[in-house]
Design an enzyme around this catalytic site. Structure first.
Site, PDB file in Angstrom:
ATOM      1  N   ALA A   1       1.808   2.591   8.348  1.00 15.98           N
ATOM      2  CA  ALA A   1       1.231   3.604   7.467  1.00 15.98           C
ATOM      3  C   ALA A   1       2.053   4.889   7.541  1.00 15.98           C
ATOM      4  CB  ALA A   1      -0.213   3.878   7.869  1.00 15.98           C
TER       5      ALA A   1
ATOM      6  N   GLU B   1       0.834  -1.205   0.000  1.00 21.65           N
ATOM      7  CA  GLU B   1       0.000   0.000   0.000  1.00 21.65           C
ATOM      8  C   GLU B   1       0.868   1.253   0.000  1.00 21.65           C
ATOM      9  OE1 GLU B   1      -3.812  -0.241   2.009  1.00 21.65           O
ATOM     10  OE2 GLU B   1      -2.994  -1.813   3.277  1.00 21.65           O
TER      11      GLU B   1
ATOM     12  N   ALA C   1       3.880   3.428  12.465  1.00 21.49           N
ATOM     13  CA  ALA C   1       3.199   4.371  11.573  1.00 21.49           C
ATOM     14  C   ALA C   1       3.765   5.766  11.734  1.00 21.49           C
ATOM     15  CB  ALA C   1       1.707   4.378  11.883  1.00 21.49           C
TER      16      ALA C   1
ATOM     17  N   SER D   1       5.989   8.615  22.593  1.00 24.30           N
ATOM     18  CA  SER D   1       5.129   9.764  22.312  1.00 24.30           C
ATOM     19  C   SER D   1       5.109  10.784  23.446  1.00 24.30           C
ATOM     20  CB  SER D   1       3.707   9.304  21.995  1.00 24.30           C
ATOM     21  OG  SER D   1       3.140   8.638  23.107  1.00 24.30           O
TER      22      SER D   1
END
Lengths: 397, 397, 397
Positions: free
Chosen positions: C308, C265, C324, C376
């Site tokens: 992604a 993808e 991602a 994060s």
């Protein structure tokens, strides 16, 4: 045997009631007549079903007539399974025409579309063996290509809600084919004829190789819907009127789509649903059940903005913002300052948020009015109350 | 009445001067003859205009002849509005041929393209009613499909600069149609004929549904320009020779494009312009005026590199680098060390940069030679002087 | 002169040995017969070569026959260069048919494909001048369009390994053309005929403008391979059976591809190779030798997940995860805690990793079982031992 010409709408209704009352009769939840494309090598293999009209929990009278017309054409209708598919012939069409006689004149435009289908078939000299009728008696896992297509149509036409149709095993039912325009070709057929086609200059211009066709091969969108590249929307996707699909990095898989006007410049994976007024930014990814969400299908609320190249792996409520380039996944740790937490609680009165400063993405899922961002000096992921208005459900509060 | 055969170039010039001197005559800023595609249902609705030649602030003599040829064909030319569009017929063609007589022989190749258009029309037996002539007397908001297309052509042919054409309201003028190859279809027409087309196997293979066609449906690019997928460039985009548009996540909207050879693997949104020698990396997003830039159209300078999956929401100068995956937006806070600030100032002598260590993206907009990156150990966004050379304008310093 | 009808397989083999033993004879490493598309303006310019069959280090007997058949048709075969290309005519076909006589009957299906090519040509009335035969005597830089295509076929058919073919200078050999379906058009031809085509409504619907065609214009993929949009795979790419290429942001360039079933993808740039069972997430970028890897071609191992919108600029081993939205480049600094470093060493017994806590991306290249992520809360890039199993090579340890 044959259905004799029905001469009045009353007689038609009586006939329908008779059929429905007959022994073993079972009302289909969905049905339709399709022109099918068959394999070039194996003509028994159906590669695609093109439905002129799909009936989904509606038009039970027409269903009864079609079943009777089949039976009178010496086709035994098997009501025992979840679905029944049969080839129809001229005799079926004649029977259905006779039954529909009272409606033939008025069957134009939006009226009596099933009757229009029969009229169109009746106008052909010989319908051959490429027309098939499909009945679903329940929404079970589809067993035929025709049943899969009937369900994809139901989704794409908005007759069935997203995630509201059983498509288990659909990939196993469909053949992987080469699509040349709207026509599917068996790969093995191409292989067997490759030398001749290459040398004669007749090798086809293949648009895609896939089990599914594209949405626009079967569906006519609303007047205010735009799809700038047909490859970007798979058959079985659902696009609410006013949706725009740009050609950059966008994609909408089957059983995914939009519930209102949405600007789509990113990926809406299978099972993901995006609410009205939201914006899926350029390259933004909404993960699907098969790609990182632990089987948790993602809904995005209304008026929510997914920034360019952002990645969203948890459901979001209304009025949210995910900043450009940020990934919000179930396990992502996110700091929320005390004052912002109060504001978020106010926008989500029904939520039961702990009083703490670090949350995981999964703990915030589905909440309204959250702005996910990264502090570019500390690298810290933070959530704040977004500047977007959230309409609270007045009935709840 | 009719234009009589003009026998010399002198007589032609005299005729042109006479026409220009006639009362009420107004020189058009742009004009052209198009073959139009009309609605299948509503033939009065023009869906697309295909211009063989577009005249943009040029060829005023041909314009005068065309206006006279119209008038002599009993078409009243209205000079009072910002644009005038009329259907041309065989009489118009005859008049124009007569006027162009001195140029007929030499009108081949690159010479006298308007005359070539008339010659081609004259060679048809009956031109019917699908040829339309468009005059723009000023660059006002377009009022007709023909005017919108004339402007899109001017942009895509490089005859008008990007952002240099008034397209206000263009979306309201164009119809949303289904594109099947180069042919537009009204959606309502498809709907009305869906049953018949589906059952007869003639449902068209739709490439896109949009108000705009694609660039390659109308424009022949330069020999060294590459567009690997036609869906990636909308009509109205401008691609300088040597530009390459890859098929991954790229997209170039109308009124956006490149000023020199550029490798495009990302998105150039409407109104964004990229300078010569720059590189828009795979999945990189340049935001548009409608998507996060507060109406500030983004220019990217020359020899600038936008890394893969980066997002740029502020204008950049020459020789900049935005690292892969980074988002630089107007509000992004960015640290610059003292020594780097000095180097950035040296590369931007005309800029008036404060002596501080944290800047917002908007404060750095348009500067040359900046490398935007994230310190992967601290998560901090920093800007440094890039390693790319910046050519200073010697005249200024 | 002519080859006389060969009456037995023994006589065929004797003939082949005679040819191979003839003075100056040189065995080709590759050969094939192609139908070529010539320029509309310049018929001497070959725009595309369509090979029915490509022979790559195989079928040397057929090669000998083809060379002899050429020589007997008064074509002097030049063995001195790295490649030789000639137009074949009916006389060549007759000679080859005579030589292949013992195999004509059994040349069907998968058997004797070169013989099938000759049979097909023999069945045409006049083969004209659009069939060309190509011999490569060594894998040098290609000098003809036919040689470039032969090599692209070898890659795409999996007959030559990725990065295993010399394509130096291929871009200079190929013409940039407009592709309309499978047919290439010279841009200059379109320009010269633009006025006439636009006014007559025959302007072609251009799919792309590029030097390369698309993979699906020439290659029939395996039954379990899916390519949802033909524009996403360039000719010269190699897709192992079971590979799926989605239509969002994906792209596979020439001399790049997959070694087993891979979900694609994202972007696989030129020279990049992805191992079996890996997943290139939506919008993920694998950089190519021309885009940020300093000429270091990137291999991705087996069972590795690129999240992604991630960016990978260094080679990765088996069982890795790039989260991602994360960019892992050669210069990216990455922290590894002591306990995780031990686990990574265990998964990579042959690696010689320093005992430290901060590594550059380049130092970790090719290692197995690494999970790249960003904390994060701190913004720090860290590497851990991934949860994915890594199969160690038992023979080595």
């Amino acid at each position: 045997m044959a259905i004799e010409t029905v001469t009045s709408t009353e007689a038609f209704k009586t006939l329908v009631e008779e059929i429905k009352a007959s022994e073993g009769y079972r009302e289909p939840v969905a049905f339709g007549i399709a022109r099918v494309d068959r394999g070039q090598k194996n003509a028994d293999k159906v590669l695609q079903a093109n439905y002129a009209i799909v009936n989904w929990k509606e038009n039970y009278g027409s269903a009864a007539i079609f079943i009777k017309a089949l039976q009178e054409s010496r086709v035994e209708v098997d009501f025992s399974g979840s679905e029944f598919v049969a080839t129809i012939g001229d005799e079926f069409v004649k029977n259905a025409m006779n039954a529909f006689t009272p409606y033939l004149a008025e069957a134009v435009g939006e009226a009596h579309k099933n009757v229009q289908v029969i009229k169109t078939l009746a106008a052909m000299e010989d319908i051959g063996r490429n027309f098939r009728i499909t009945f679903l008696f329940e929404d079970a896992a589809p067993r035929s290509v025709e049943a899969v297509y009937l369900k994809l149509y139901a989704l794409s036409l908005g007759k069935a809600p997203l995630r509201g149709v059983n498509l288990n095993g659909a990939f196993g039912v469909l053949s992987n084919v080469a699509w040349v325009g709207n026509k599917p070709y068996e790969l093995e057929y191409l292989r067997e004829n490759e030398i001749e086609m290459k040398l004669n200059g007749t090798f086809p211009n293949i648009d895609s190789v896939d089990k599914f066709p594209r949405y626009l091969q079967h569906i006519i969108p609303a007047d205010n819907t735009r799809i700038l590249d047909t490859s970007k929307v798979r058959m079985g996707a659902q696009l609410a009127p006013g949706t725009t699909v740009m050609p950059g990095a966008s994609y909408i898989n089957f059983n995914a789509g939009t519930l209102g006007p949405v600007m789509v410049e990113g990926r809406i994976s299978s099972s993901a649903v995006v609410g009205s007024g939201s914006d899926v930014g350029g390259g933004a990814s909404i993960l699907g059940v098969l790609s990182g969400t632990d089987g948790n299908p993602i809904s995005i609320g209304e008026n929510t903005l997914l920034g360019a190249n952002s990645v969203t792996g948890v459901p979001l409520g209304d009025g949210c913002i995910v900043d450009a380039g940020i990934a919000v996944l179930a396990g992502t740790k996110i700091r929320i300052d005390e004052d912002q937490l109060e504001k978020i609680k106010a926008a989500n009165p029904e939520a039961d948020l702990e009083d703490k400063t670090v949350f995981k993405g999964a703990e915030l899922q589905g909440l309204n009015g959250i702005h996910y961002r990264i502090d570019s000096l500390s690298g810290e992921m933070v959530a704040r109350r977004s500047t977007r208005e959230v309409k609270l459900n007045e009935e709840l509060h």
